[in-house]
Structure formats: C-alpha cells, structure tokens
Design a protein around this motif. Sequence first.
Motif, mmCIF file in Angstrom:
data_model
loop_
_atom_site.group_PDB
_atom_site.id
_atom_site.type_symbol
_atom_site.label_atom_id
_atom_site.label_comp_id
_atom_site.label_asym_id
_atom_site.label_seq_id
_atom_site.Cartn_x
_atom_site.Cartn_y
_atom_site.Cartn_z
ATOM 1 N N LEU A 271 0.797 -1.375 -0.077
ATOM 2 C CA LEU A 271 -0.158 -0.184 -0.119
ATOM 3 C C LEU A 271 1.044 1.197 0.137
ATOM 4 O O LEU A 271 0.087 2.194 -0.205
ATOM 5 N N GLY A 272 1.962 1.151 0.390
ATOM 6 C CA GLY A 272 2.824 2.514 0.413
ATOM 7 C C GLY A 272 2.349 3.665 1.129
ATOM 8 O O GLY A 272 1.960 3.409 2.326
ATOM 9 N N ASP A 273 2.473 4.643 0.562
ATOM 10 C CA ASP A 273 1.831 5.939 1.449
ATOM 11 C C ASP A 273 0.484 5.667 1.684
ATOM 12 O O ASP A 273 -0.069 6.699 2.437
ATOM 13 N N SER A 274 -0.414 4.928 1.083
ATOM 14 C CA SER A 274 -1.815 4.816 1.376
ATOM 15 C C SER A 274 -2.047 3.947 2.697
ATOM 16 O O SER A 274 -3.304 3.642 2.969
ATOM 17 N N GLY A 275 -1.226 3.287 3.342
ATOM 18 C CA GLY A 275 -1.492 2.236 4.269
ATOM 19 C C GLY A 275 -2.177 2.634 5.541
ATOM 20 O O GLY A 275 -2.933 2.157 5.855
ATOM 21 N N VAL A 276 -1.705 3.898 6.046
ATOM 22 C CA VAL A 276 -2.312 4.478 7.304
ATOM 23 C C VAL A 276 -3.867 4.770 6.965
ATOM 24 O O VAL A 276 -4.628 4.739 7.632
ATOM 25 N N LEU A 277 -3.890 5.430 5.738
ATOM 26 C CA LEU A 277 -5.443 6.068 5.414
ATOM 27 C C LEU A 277 -6.347 4.620 5.186
ATOM 28 O O LEU A 277 -7.592 4.819 5.595
ATOM 29 N N GLN A 278 -5.756 3.603 4.579
ATOM 30 C CA GLN A 278 -6.687 2.504 4.394
ATOM 31 C C GLN A 278 -7.013 1.869 5.728
ATOM 32 O O GLN A 278 -8.349 1.536 5.962
ATOM 33 N N GLY A 279 -6.124 1.791 6.671
ATOM 34 C CA GLY A 279 -6.350 1.378 7.895
ATOM 35 C C GLY A 279 -7.381 2.278 8.720
ATOM 36 O O GLY A 279 -7.895 1.634 9.220
ATOM 37 N N ALA A 280 -7.255 3.474 8.539
ATOM 38 C CA ALA A 280 -7.936 4.453 9.158
ATOM 39 C C ALA A 280 -9.413 4.339 8.735
ATOM 40 O O ALA A 280 -10.168 4.310 9.531
ATOM 41 N N VAL A 281 -9.526 4.147 7.435
ATOM 42 C CA VAL A 281 -10.822 4.164 7.016
ATOM 43 C C VAL A 281 -11.500 2.819 7.297
ATOM 44 O O VAL A 281 -12.608 2.641 7.811
ATOM 45 N N ALA A 282 -10.713 1.769 7.431
ATOM 46 C CA ALA A 282 -11.122 0.271 7.659
ATOM 47 C C ALA A 282 -11.800 0.506 9.187
ATOM 48 O O ALA A 282 -12.585 -0.177 9.460
ATOM 49 N N ARG A 283 -10.971 1.173 10.293
ATOM 50 C CA ARG A 283 -11.413 1.180 11.324
ATOM 51 C C ARG A 283 -12.685 1.864 11.527
ATOM 52 O O ARG A 283 -13.487 1.738 12.436
ATOM 53 N N ALA A 284 -12.663 3.203 10.899
ATOM 54 C CA ALA A 284 -13.725 3.875 10.843
ATOM 55 C C ALA A 284 -15.163 3.283 10.300
ATOM 56 O O ALA A 284 -16.162 3.500 10.906
ATOM 57 N N LEU A 285 -15.032 2.278 9.416
ATOM 58 C CA LEU A 285 -16.120 1.698 8.855
ATOM 59 C C LEU A 285 -16.846 0.726 9.989
ATOM 60 O O LEU A 285 -17.940 0.485 10.132
ATOM 61 N N GLU A 286 -15.932 -0.032 10.751
ATOM 62 C CA GLU A 286 -16.380 -0.721 11.938
ATOM 63 C C GLU A 286 -17.325 0.110 12.887
ATOM 64 O O GLU A 286 -18.181 -0.650 13.352
ATOM 65 N N VAL A 287 -17.068 1.535 13.067
ATOM 66 C CA VAL A 287 -18.019 2.171 13.859
ATOM 67 C C VAL A 287 -18.911 2.691 13.081
ATOM 68 O O VAL A 287 -20.395 2.590 13.668
ATOM 69 N N ALA A 288 -18.586 3.294 11.890
ATOM 70 C CA ALA A 288 -19.822 3.912 11.155
ATOM 71 C C ALA A 288 -21.094 3.159 10.793
ATOM 72 O O ALA A 288 -22.286 3.515 10.860
ATOM 73 N N ARG A 289 -20.637 1.883 10.722
ATOM 74 C CA ARG A 289 -21.874 0.688 10.326
ATOM 75 C C ARG A 289 -22.954 0.686 11.419
ATOM 76 O O ARG A 289 -24.101 0.632 11.451
ATOM 77 N N ASP A 290 -22.161 0.461 12.693
ATOM 78 C CA ASP A 290 -23.143 0.403 13.863
ATOM 79 C C ASP A 290 -23.863 1.723 13.974
ATOM 80 O O ASP A 290 -25.060 1.622 14.286
ATOM 81 N N LEU A 291 -23.236 2.968 14.006
ATOM 82 C CA LEU A 291 -23.744 4.157 13.847
ATOM 83 C C LEU A 291 -24.943 4.372 13.237
ATOM 84 O O LEU A 291 -26.061 4.858 13.583
ATOM 85 N N LEU A 292 -24.821 4.025 11.896
ATOM 86 C CA LEU A 292 -25.943 4.207 10.930
ATOM 87 C C LEU A 292 -26.844 3.161 11.001
ATOM 88 O O LEU A 292 -28.286 3.946 10.926
ATOM 89 N N PHE A 293 -26.794 1.935 11.371
ATOM 90 C CA PHE A 293 -27.919 1.169 11.521
ATOM 91 C C PHE A 293 -28.655 1.436 12.870
ATOM 92 O O PHE A 293 -29.724 1.704 12.840
ATOM 93 N N ASP A 294 -27.943 2.141 13.846
ATOM 94 C CA ASP A 294 -28.553 2.372 15.194
ATOM 95 C C ASP A 294 -29.434 3.582 14.975
ATOM 96 O O ASP A 294 -30.544 3.997 15.793
ATOM 97 N N ARG A 295 -29.251 4.501 14.074
ATOM 98 C CA ARG A 295 -29.815 5.916 14.021
ATOM 99 C C ARG A 295 -30.667 5.802 12.737
ATOM 100 O O ARG A 295 -31.294 6.802 12.398
ATOM 101 N N ARG A 296 -30.690 4.611 12.126
ATOM 102 C CA ARG A 296 -31.937 4.620 11.026
ATOM 103 C C ARG A 296 -33.303 4.813 11.464
ATOM 104 O O ARG A 296 -33.649 4.798 12.638
ATOM 105 N N PRO A 297 -34.115 5.496 10.408
ATOM 106 C CA PRO A 297 -35.374 5.799 10.919
ATOM 107 C C PRO A 297 -36.001 4.392 11.228
ATOM 108 O O PRO A 297 -35.799 3.343 10.436
ATOM 109 N N ARG A 298 -37.040 4.231 12.236
ATOM 110 C CA ARG A 298 -37.595 3.101 12.447
ATOM 111 C C ARG A 298 -39.050 2.949 11.931
ATOM 112 O O ARG A 298 -39.635 4.131 11.929
ATOM 113 N N GLY A 299 -39.797 2.108 11.741
ATOM 114 C CA GLY A 299 -41.060 1.688 11.580
ATOM 115 C C GLY A 299 -41.336 2.357 10.116
ATOM 116 O O GLY A 299 -42.624 2.677 9.845
ATOM 117 N N ALA A 300 -40.480 2.468 9.225
ATOM 118 C CA ALA A 300 -40.617 3.019 7.850
ATOM 119 C C ALA A 300 -41.541 1.919 7.227
ATOM 120 O O ALA A 300 -41.170 0.802 7.307
#
Length: 392
Positions: free
Chosen positions: A363-392
């Motif tokens: 990955l060269g210079d992209s390694g830290v960014l790719q890892g940061a995005v991967a870690r962010a996705l782990e949290v964001a998926r939970d946040l988005l699911f928990d905050r989704r509109p209910r009862g649609a």
Amino acid sequence: MRAQVGNPQLLRTMNERLLLDHLWEHGEASRGELAKVTGLSKPTVSSALASLEAAGLVRLVGALSGRPGPTTAIYDMNTRAGLVAGVDIGRDWIRLAIADLRGEFIGRHDVRNSARSSADLVRRVQGLAHQVARDAGVNWSAVSYAVIGSPGVLDPVTGTLGFAPNLPGWGRPGLVDQLRAALQVESAIENDINLAAVGELARGAGQGVRNFVLVSIGTGVGMGIVINGALYVGGRGAAGEVSYLPAAELSVPALDARQRGPTEAIASAGGVVKAAQEAGLPVRSAREVFAAAADGDALAQAIVIAEGRRIGALITAVTAILDPDLVVLGGGVGRNLDVLSDAISGRIAELGPLRPDIVASALGDSGVLQGAVARALEVARDLLFDRRPRGA
C-alpha cells in the motif's frame, strides 16, 4: 448465521442487521439468495429489505429476467448512506481521504506538513478536511466517523499522546480534544503504524494472513502487530514500539519518551542520512542515499548494506518473540526491499535459524489511510444502523 428467536421488535432488528451485514460483506444479492444464506423465510427477507430500503441503507440495484417465473430483484447496500474519513498525520505529510461505506475513496489530498506548532497543525487538518469534501462534491458533515492516525500512543486517562518525538508539542494536554473539535465529527485517534498494519490486513499484503507484523522504517521506526486476524496493541497501547529496542551501535543514557529510541536513532531515515554525511556523502535525504547506491556509489552502497543489516537484526528480534507468518516492510526506507533484501537476509542468517517471509508493503503511502478508513467503517456501520429511521 441464523437469527435467534426473541420479541418481535428485537427479532426484526436482528433480521435487518443480519441482511445488512451480509450485503456489506458479500455484495449484491437477490431475496432468494439472502433467504438461503441467512436461513430466514422469503417473506421475512422481503419485509426486512423493505425496512432497510426505506431507511436508505439498502437499494434496489437491478433485476434478473428472461427466465421462467417472476423477475428477480437484486439488492445491495447503499454505499452513500454515510461516509467515513481517514487522516494520516506525519512529520512530513498530512494525508486525508473520504470513503464510502465499502471503503472506496471518493476524495483524497496529500499535503506537506509545514505547520510550525501543534495548533497550526490542527488548523491545517481542519482545512484539509473541508477541501477534500468540497473537491469530492460532498459536505464534510456527511462524514459519520473519522479515524486519525498519528505517531505516538494515546493515554485514555489523560487524553495525551506519548512516544511522539517526531512531532514536537504533539503530546501537550488538550490537543486531542482540540483536534476532534476541529473536525466536528465523531472520531478516534490511533497509532499510525497500527493503522498501517490494519490497512495491509484489509487491502494489502496481509490479506488472508492470520499472523503478521508490519515493520515501518521511515521518519520513525515502529511496528504494527496482527494476531489471529486482529490488531494487537498490548496492555497500554504501546505494543510494537520497537524504536525503543536497544541498539548495539548507540548508547542512550536516561532515555525518556521525548527522545528517539535507540533503534530509531540509527535505523530511521534520519539515521541513514547522518551515517551518510559522516561518511562524506553530500546528501540531505535517505532517498538520495538510496539513489546514489543505485547509481553505483560505493559509499552509499555501504550505508545501504549497514541499514539492511540493522533491519535484519530488528526482524530477527521480532520473529524470535512473535513468530509471524509474514513480515511486511513499510515506510520510506523499509519499502526499498529490492536493494535491502540481501543485507537483511544475510544478517538474519548470521543471527540464527529463523527465516521469516518478508515482503514490501503493498500500500505504500496509502497504508495508514486505508487502515484508518477500515477502522472508521467498523464504527460507522453500527452508528448508521442504530440511527436509522424506524417503522418505515
């Protein structure tokens, strides 16, 4: 994996998350395919997909027809239901990327780190975030979560960063809170080399490898450790701080966290430059040393060989303790495996029978960014699911 029996609302929630996770991990699928892999009934799948689609997390992406029976609808996750960001703060560069929910970059900028103070650096990161968002045609406020990669180790009690001598002033109290406030999104800060290891695991040389280490030799020296497919950071977050391993060539009495460690002092890019200058080479960067060696300069070649032997000794020490399946070399110096390989292998052979597999970072210079995005996705998926509109 099968949904468990529970009260109706809990059961609906579990069914929706089960389907969404499958689409996140495996991509588009029909209702019939989802029913087969999850064990849910087709009516249950249809109801859960309708709810997820109404919440904006899933979308209809196509249909299959031309065969007997009704047209088959194809669904996938909505990769733009939210965004994440990765930030890589280093001594020489600041890099920032915004990615969709599959980790694909939709915008990225790399700029030289010319900040003269930690406060100035925070302002530059803030400005870069909004610039990347503008250029990508999105609002920075659409970012659900950000992960910041930085040298050092965050103390969760004091909120300060230690072991970051390459960024003067970076460990002062209140800095981490100021950085988070400047970005104005939920965020976390993690060690940059740890994130580079996560990046290699997700999208680089570590894909499919259960146990490996990323040894980074650049402005600093550090290591990220992956054990059983997961990042290992140790009891206080300092696992992999190999810059502080003793070095036979250098004695540093009364060393503290504000100083470079012994191994970093001699093996980093700065150590390579210092050794070259002391040998009489008029160079200002490690890159110039490697270029001169490639051009046949005998002094530069000797410096490169000495550096390879240091890296070989470091890898031997790491291998003797962790026995990784793979050693990934990264950083501005470390990734020059093509010219360092013989010296590294020779030193490892001198020190014993251990023979780790060694590859350059994919990955060269992209390694830290790719890892940061991967870690962010782990949290964001939970946040988005928990905050989704209910009862649609």
